[in-house]
Write a protein that holds these residues in place. Structure first.
Motif, short mmCIF file in Angstrom:
data_model
loop_
_atom_site.label_atom_id
_atom_site.label_comp_id
_atom_site.label_asym_id
_atom_site.label_seq_id
_atom_site.Cartn_x
_atom_site.Cartn_y
_atom_site.Cartn_z
N GLU A 1 -7.37 -0.72 9.63
CA GLU A 1 -8.31 -1.59 8.93
C GLU A 1 -7.59 -2.80 8.32
O GLU A 1 -8.06 -3.93 8.42
N VAL A 2 -6.44 -2.55 7.71
CA VAL A 2 -5.67 -3.64 7.11
C VAL A 2 -5.17 -4.61 8.18
O VAL A 2 -5.24 -5.83 8.02
N ASP B 1 -6.59 3.63 7.76
CA ASP B 1 -6.39 2.60 6.74
C ASP B 1 -5.48 1.50 7.25
O ASP B 1 -5.72 0.32 7.01
N LEU C 1 0.69 6.70 5.00
CA LEU C 1 -0.61 6.03 5.05
C LEU C 1 -1.46 6.63 6.16
O LEU C 1 -0.95 7.00 7.21
N ASP C 2 -2.75 6.68 5.90
CA ASP C 2 -3.70 7.16 6.90
C ASP C 2 -3.78 6.11 8.02
O ASP C 2 -3.94 4.91 7.74
N MET D 1 0.82 -1.21 0.00
CA MET D 1 0.00 0.00 0.00
C MET D 1 0.86 1.26 0.00
O MET D 1 0.47 2.25 -0.59
N SER D 2 1.98 1.22 0.66
CA SER D 2 2.76 2.44 0.74
C SER D 2 4.01 2.38 -0.13
O SER D 2 4.88 3.22 -0.01
#
Length: 42
Positions: free
Chosen positions: A16-17, A13, A9-10, A1-2
């Protein structure tokens, strides 16, 4: 994701992951609770 940390990253988020990953691992490798361990006698 990053992209290996190159993008921020938020935190929501990330949470949640991580939550989804833990849920997946528990479902795949966890065991059902034992009735003896819970003290239930029914």
């Amino acid at each position: 994701m990053s992209a290996l940390g190159t993008r921020p990253l938020d935190p929501a988020d990330v949470a949640e992951v991580v939550s989804a990953a833990v849920d997946t691992l528990v479902r795949a490798f966890g065991t059902a609770p034992s009735t003896a361990a819970s003290g239930r006698t029914d």
